[in-house]
Enzyme design. Structure first.
Site, PDB file in Angstrom:
ATOM      1  N   GLU A  16       0.866  -1.087   0.123  1.00  0.00           N
ATOM      2  CA  GLU A  16       0.165   0.044  -0.136  1.00  0.00           C
ATOM      3  C   GLU A  16       0.827   1.253  -0.057  1.00  0.00           C
ATOM      4  O   GLU A  16       1.993   1.260   0.172  1.00  0.00           O
ATOM      5  CB  GLU A  16      -1.067   0.061   1.227  1.00  0.00           C
ATOM      6  CG  GLU A  16      -2.417  -0.279   1.001  1.00  0.00           C
ATOM      7  CD  GLU A  16      -3.347   0.765   0.283  1.00  0.00           C
ATOM      8  OE1 GLU A  16      -2.472   1.840  -0.210  1.00  0.00           O
ATOM      9  OE2 GLU A  16      -4.485   0.777   0.134  1.00  0.00           O
ATOM     10  N   ASN A  99      -5.361   5.798   7.606  1.00  0.00           N
ATOM     11  CA  ASN A  99      -5.355   5.188   6.282  1.00  0.00           C
ATOM     12  C   ASN A  99      -4.316   5.834   5.512  1.00  0.00           C
ATOM     13  O   ASN A  99      -3.285   6.073   5.898  1.00  0.00           O
ATOM     14  CB  ASN A  99      -6.803   5.359   5.513  1.00  0.00           C
ATOM     15  CG  ASN A  99      -7.058   4.424   4.846  1.00  0.00           C
ATOM     16  OD1 ASN A  99      -6.143   3.516   4.260  1.00  0.00           O
ATOM     17  ND2 ASN A  99      -7.956   4.521   3.769  1.00  0.00           N
ATOM     18  N   ASP A 117     -14.612  -0.279  12.296  1.00  0.00           N
ATOM     19  CA  ASP A 117     -13.663  -1.540  12.187  1.00  0.00           C
ATOM     20  C   ASP A 117     -13.956  -2.589  11.023  1.00  0.00           C
ATOM     21  O   ASP A 117     -14.837  -3.259  11.097  1.00  0.00           O
ATOM     22  CB  ASP A 117     -13.712  -2.361  13.671  1.00  0.00           C
ATOM     23  CG  ASP A 117     -12.811  -3.471  13.877  1.00  0.00           C
ATOM     24  OD1 ASP A 117     -12.120  -3.626  12.828  1.00  0.00           O
ATOM     25  OD2 ASP A 117     -12.749  -4.393  14.803  1.00  0.00           O
ATOM     26  N   ASN A 149      -9.655   7.701   1.558  1.00  0.00           N
ATOM     27  CA  ASN A 149      -8.705   6.938   1.410  1.00  0.00           C
ATOM     28  C   ASN A 149      -7.473   7.804   0.186  1.00  0.00           C
ATOM     29  O   ASN A 149      -7.029   8.913   0.897  1.00  0.00           O
ATOM     30  CB  ASN A 149      -9.034   5.710   0.295  1.00  0.00           C
ATOM     31  CG  ASN A 149      -8.505   4.556   0.613  1.00  0.00           C
ATOM     32  OD1 ASN A 149      -7.271   4.492   0.655  1.00  0.00           O
ATOM     33  ND2 ASN A 149      -9.132   3.374   0.638  1.00  0.00           N
ATOM     34  N   ASP A 211      -9.558   3.336  -4.148  1.00  0.00           N
ATOM     35  CA  ASP A 211      -8.602   3.054  -3.186  1.00  0.00           C
ATOM     36  C   ASP A 211      -7.375   4.251  -3.477  1.00  0.00           C
ATOM     37  O   ASP A 211      -7.538   5.515  -3.449  1.00  0.00           O
ATOM     38  CB  ASP A 211      -8.106   1.519  -3.354  1.00  0.00           C
ATOM     39  CG  ASP A 211      -7.548   1.193  -1.750  1.00  0.00           C
ATOM     40  OD1 ASP A 211      -6.828   1.957  -0.999  1.00  0.00           O
ATOM     41  OD2 ASP A 211      -7.722   0.134  -1.416  1.00  0.00           O
TER      42      ASP A 211
END
Length: 299
Positions: A16, A99, A117, A149, A211
């Site tokens: 990521e 994030n 969560d 995100n 994302d």
């Protein structure tokens, strides 16, 4: 036109937060709990550990690297001397794991969180976006976001665009001189989200789930579609200009433009995003793809 995907690195667990910096790629690996660099030739080097799970990252004006520590909801700072230390505590303002994030040219960090969560099966809830100033002060600058995100800042430094993974689109803000966010607006909508608090129902509606993302010089955004197993290039307003599927068995979860000419798209890919599947499996890969329009803005 058909795009060719090339495998750069194999054997990760869940990559990521990819970034291009000083002639190489930087990536987080959630479940190896570390940050790595990768050369353009695919040589991966461990840089440092983040025990509470790393995610987004960015550089301050002094050359320090700031990285998200997801599970304890902190930011860490790695100074030019290589020492890693605490930078900011966002646990009081984050409703879920921290994030992705982006740093502006003044060293202000804008960071989102899940809002709930995700891995524990909680019902969906909206999340806030926080700003961390260079002195470590934490301020909530936006609320009511649907899983904020990947985030980008335009080259002139005036506009922040945030991907909403469960909102099937992107929201934009004007960055005021003091770092506050004003003039909230839809940057691009890719569908009407169903009214539900069930995350799998929302993600199963067949809408794009943006994302990690990256901005190009024509003002379009390449994003990883966390449900659609593809990367796509979206225009302001929400029209998909190009879509590139992942190889069979892989999903896409983040991407970043970089390389010597800004025209290489690095893609973080894995079979899925579920922690119980990814925590010990070494099936994540980094893919690259050449594109026509180079990188712009931040990160």
């Amino acid at each position: 036109m058909a795009r060719e995907l090339t495998t750069l690195v194999t054997g990760g667990r869940f990559y990521e937060g990819p970034r291009w910096h000083d002639g190489q790629w930087w990536v987080s690996d959630f479940y190896r709990r570390a940050v790595y660099t990768v050369t353009p030739e695919g040589v991966e080097t461990h840089q440092f550990d983040v025990e509470e799970q790393p995610s987004g990252m960015g550089w301050l004006p002094d050359g320090s690297l700031v990285v998200v520590s997801m599970k304890d909801r902190h930011l860490l700072r790695r100074g030019p001397d290589g020492v890693v230390e605490h930078y900011a505590d966002l646990s009081a303002v984050a409703g879920g794991h921290l994030n992705d994030m982006v740093v502006d040219d003044r060293g202000r960090v804008y960071v989102g969180n899940f809002g709930f969560d995700l891995m524990g099966g909680d019902g969906m809830a909206t999340a806030s976006l926080a700003r961390v100033d260079p002195d470590g002060t934490v301020t909530v600058v936006a609320e009511g976001l649907n899983f904020p995100n990947g985030s980008v800042i335009t080259p002139d430094g005036t506009t922040l665009v945030v991907a909403e993974t469960t909102g099937a689109g992107f929201v934009a803000f004007t960055i005021a001189d003091d770092g506050s966010l004003v003039d909230r607006r839809v940057w691009g909508s890719m569908g009407e989200v169903p009214e539900t608090t069930d995350v799998m129902e929302a993600l199963g509606a067949g809408l794009p789930a943006p994302d990690g993302c990256t901005l190009d010089a024509e003002g379009h955004i390449w994003f990883a579609d966390a449900i659609g197993a593809r990367v796509a290039r979206v225009a302001p307003g929400g029209e998909i200009a190009e879509s590139v599927p992942m190889p069979e068995g892989l999903g896409a979860f983040a991407c970043q433009l970089g390389g010597s000419d800004g025209r290489t798209l690095l893609i973080c890919a894995a079979p899925d995003f579920f922690e119980h599947n990814r925590a010990n499996a070494e099936e994540a890969v980094l893919l690259t793809m050449r594109v026509d329009v180079p990188h712009a803005g931040r990160p």
